[in-house]
Write an enzyme that holds these catalytic residues in place. Structure first.
Site, PDB file in Angstrom:
ATOM      1  N   ASP A   1       3.065   5.731  -7.919  1.00 44.73           N
ATOM      2  CA  ASP A   1       2.664   4.680  -8.872  1.00 44.73           C
ATOM      3  C   ASP A   1       3.343   4.839 -10.236  1.00 44.73           C
ATOM      4  OD1 ASP A   1       1.046   3.818  -6.875  1.00 44.73           O
ATOM      5  OD2 ASP A   1      -0.852   4.050  -7.938  1.00 44.73           O
TER       6      ASP A   1
ATOM      7  N   GLY B   1      -2.865  11.091  -3.365  1.00 46.31           N
ATOM      8  CA  GLY B   1      -1.863  10.448  -2.500  1.00 46.31           C
ATOM      9  C   GLY B   1      -0.582  11.265  -2.496  1.00 46.31           C
TER      10      GLY B   1
ATOM     11  N   VAL C   1       7.535  28.212  -4.971  1.00 45.05           N
ATOM     12  CA  VAL C   1       7.547  29.439  -4.166  1.00 45.05           C
ATOM     13  C   VAL C   1       8.788  30.282  -4.474  1.00 45.05           C
ATOM     14  CG1 VAL C   1       7.705  30.323  -1.793  1.00 45.05           C
ATOM     15  CG2 VAL C   1       6.109  28.457  -2.340  1.00 45.05           C
TER      16      VAL C   1
ATOM     17  N   ARG D   1       5.138   5.382   0.840  1.00 41.51           N
ATOM     18  CA  ARG D   1       4.782   6.757   0.487  1.00 41.51           C
ATOM     19  C   ARG D   1       5.563   7.799   1.292  1.00 41.51           C
ATOM     20  NH1 ARG D   1      -1.048   6.603  -0.710  1.00 41.51           N
ATOM     21  NH2 ARG D   1      -1.334   8.355   0.689  1.00 41.51           N
TER      22      ARG D   1
ATOM     23  N   ARG E   1      12.857 -19.899   3.464  1.00 43.18           N
ATOM     24  CA  ARG E   1      11.418 -19.680   3.273  1.00 43.18           C
ATOM     25  C   ARG E   1      11.092 -19.041   1.925  1.00 43.18           C
ATOM     26  NH1 ARG E   1      10.259 -17.054   9.145  1.00 43.18           N
ATOM     27  NH2 ARG E   1       9.440 -18.907  10.158  1.00 43.18           N
TER      28      ARG E   1
ATOM     29  N   ARG F   1      -8.187  13.648  -0.963  1.00 39.30           N
ATOM     30  CA  ARG F   1      -8.911  13.223  -2.166  1.00 39.30           C
ATOM     31  C   ARG F   1     -10.308  13.816  -1.988  1.00 39.30           C
ATOM     32  NH1 ARG F   1      -5.419   9.221  -4.173  1.00 39.30           N
ATOM     33  NH2 ARG F   1      -4.476   7.872  -2.610  1.00 39.30           N
TER      34      ARG F   1
ATOM     35  N   ASP G   1      -3.377  11.435 -11.836  1.00 43.11           N
ATOM     36  CA  ASP G   1      -4.411  11.527 -12.866  1.00 43.11           C
ATOM     37  C   ASP G   1      -5.675  12.270 -12.406  1.00 43.11           C
ATOM     38  OD1 ASP G   1      -5.226  10.517 -15.557  1.00 43.11           O
ATOM     39  OD2 ASP G   1      -6.826   9.631 -14.331  1.00 43.11           O
TER      40      ASP G   1
ATOM     41  N   LYS H   1      17.100 -22.363  -1.936  1.00 40.33           N
ATOM     42  CA  LYS H   1      16.669 -22.495  -0.543  1.00 40.33           C
ATOM     43  C   LYS H   1      15.586 -21.482  -0.165  1.00 40.33           C
ATOM     44  CE  LYS H   1      19.769 -25.594   0.783  1.00 40.33           C
ATOM     45  NZ  LYS H   1      19.323 -26.948   0.474  1.00 40.33           N
TER      46      LYS H   1
ATOM     47  N   ASP I   1       2.297   6.169 -12.888  1.00 35.78           N
ATOM     48  CA  ASP I   1       1.422   5.801 -14.012  1.00 35.78           C
ATOM     49  C   ASP I   1       1.021   6.977 -14.903  1.00 35.78           C
ATOM     50  OD1 ASP I   1      -0.086   6.865 -11.968  1.00 35.78           O
ATOM     51  OD2 ASP I   1      -1.727   5.434 -12.130  1.00 35.78           O
TER      52      ASP I   1
HETATM   53  O1  F6P Z   1      -1.698   6.451  -5.801  1.00 35.50           O
HETATM   54  C1  F6P Z   1      -0.766   6.206  -4.831  1.00 35.50           C
HETATM   55  C2  F6P Z   1      -1.215   5.106  -3.883  1.00 35.50           C
HETATM   56  O2  F6P Z   1      -0.221   4.978  -2.890  1.00 35.50           O
HETATM   57  C3  F6P Z   1      -1.516   3.770  -4.540  1.00 35.50           C
HETATM   58  O3  F6P Z   1      -0.348   3.009  -4.779  1.00 35.50           O
HETATM   59  C4  F6P Z   1      -2.407   3.151  -3.510  1.00 35.50           C
HETATM   60  O4  F6P Z   1      -3.253   2.176  -4.094  1.00 35.50           O
HETATM   61  C5  F6P Z   1      -3.220   4.320  -3.014  1.00 35.50           C
HETATM   62  O5  F6P Z   1      -2.429   5.468  -3.247  1.00 35.50           O
HETATM   63  C6  F6P Z   1      -3.584   4.233  -1.562  1.00 35.50           C
HETATM   64  O6  F6P Z   1      -4.393   5.306  -1.248  1.00 35.50           O
HETATM   65  P1  F6P Z   1      -4.760   5.740   0.244  1.00 35.50           P
HETATM   66  O7  F6P Z   1      -3.535   6.374   0.835  1.00 35.50           O
HETATM   67  O8  F6P Z   1      -5.869   6.704   0.091  1.00 35.50           O
HETATM   68  O9  F6P Z   1      -5.108   4.497   0.996  1.00 35.50           O
END
Ligand code: F6P
Length: 319
Positions: A127, A11, A24, A252, A162, A72, A103, A214, A129
């Site tokens: 993320d 991603g 670069v 993103r 709401r 990917r 990862d 509210k 992570d």
């Molecule tokens: O890993 C980053 C991320 O934006 C996640 O938060 C999300 O679940 C995933 O990629 C979405 O992937 P794609 O863009 O392939 O739908």
């Protein structure tokens, strides 16, 4: 080392462009040649390589996305794919590789390292992570984007009295949700790392309404639940007028924050430095603000968990 490659994988994350620019420029500054590999490992397998002179990274530091494109790639997860990728690099005379990604991308980089390519990863995922470092490129910008959306939703939530459920990204991590929930003053934050009960969320909402509240904002990480289902549950169990917003891929994109640009510039340049020093199979990162090289094995063992203190604070501030 004379020639290095650079790719972005998985991603995309705001700040990747600033990172590629740094790779670069730093490499050329030291007299190295740089090859851009497009569409991540998919482009590596296809031999989609471009020379990257100084001007190829002009006017991109402020842009979201990645000028190298990303993908990917399932084929690169196989041993056969990894061998082919390795051969492509050898044939092109590329001795070092800088990989921007998360990862999965680092696991691919680790394989190339084992096959003999000098490989450095740069943590880049909204993320946040990837552990063993202060922060991942793109997280700061994504949280900023989420906050801007939450603030806007709060305006209309107030006007209409709401309840709003806002689903943010985070495939298996609650970092965006926690930061955006805290900064956005959410009533509840649901993240995958902390067990929750929707009946507790409802009870809290009802206590708030009994005290005269509210409107309410519930932030849900996509890895914890579907916002639509949470919204339906709340409406069914309270009768409150409830709406759901799924922020999705808007998180993103966009211009990277200054924090992400500086981080990406530092890490991109440091990745080249490490390649020149002969370091391989490691992530370029900051720990307590200092540049460090963390072996991939250690990175894989140290997934980032949300700080207990932040989870408790989000709970306390939203009583
Ligand atoms: O890993 C980053 C991320 O934006 C996640 O938060 C999300 O679940 C995933 O990629 C979405 O992937 P794609 O863009 O392939 O739908």
């Amino acid at each position: 080392i004379r020639k290095i490659g650079v790719l972005t994988s998985g991603g995309d994350a705001p700040g990747m462009n600033a990172g590629v620019r740094a790779v670069v420029r730093k490499a050329i500054y030291h007299g190295l040649e740089v090859v851009g590999i497009r569409r991540g490992y998919a482009g590596l397998l296809d031999g989609d390589f471009r020379p990257m002179p100084l001007e190829s990274v002009g006017d991109i530091i402020q842009r979201g996305g990645t000028c190298l494109y990303t993908a990917r790639c399932l084929e690169f997860m196989t041993e056969e794919g990894q061998r082919r990728g390795y051969q492509r690099l050898v044939d092109a005379g590329i001795e070092g590789l800088v990989v921007f990604g998360g990862d999965g991308s680092f696991h691919g980089a680790q394989k190339l390292h084992e096959l003999g390519i000098r490989t450095i990863g740069v943590p880049s995922t909204i993320d946040n992570d990837i552990g063993a470092c202060d922060a991942n490129i793109g997280f700061d910008t994504a949280v900023q984007t989420a906050i801007q959306a939450i603030d806007k939703i709060r305006d209309t939530a107030t006007s209409h009295e709401r309840t709003y459920v806002i689903e943010v990204m985070g495939r298996s991590a609650g970092h965006i949700a926690l930061a955006a929930g805290l900064a956005g003053g959410a009533e509840s934050v649901l993240i995958p790392e902390v067990p929750y009960k929707l009946e507790d969320v409802v009870a809290k909402l009802q206590r708030g309404v009994a005290r005269g509240k509210k409107h309410s904002i519930i932030v849900v990480a996509e890895g914890a639940a579907h916002g639509v289902e949470v919204g339906r549950y709340i409406e069914e169990h309270t009768g409150f007028d409830t709406r759901v917003t799924v922020l999705g891929h808007v998180q993103r994109g966009g211009a990277p924050s200054a924090v992400d640009r500086v981080l990406a510039s530092r890490l991109g340049a440091y990745a080249v430095e490490l390649c020149m020093q002969g370091v391989s199979g490691a992530m370029a990162a900051t720990q307590n603000g200092e540049l460090v090289a963390v072996p991939f094995d250690e990175v894989f063992r140290s997934e980032r968990k949300p700080a207990q203190e932040l989870c408790e604070l989000a709970e306390i501030l939203s009583i």
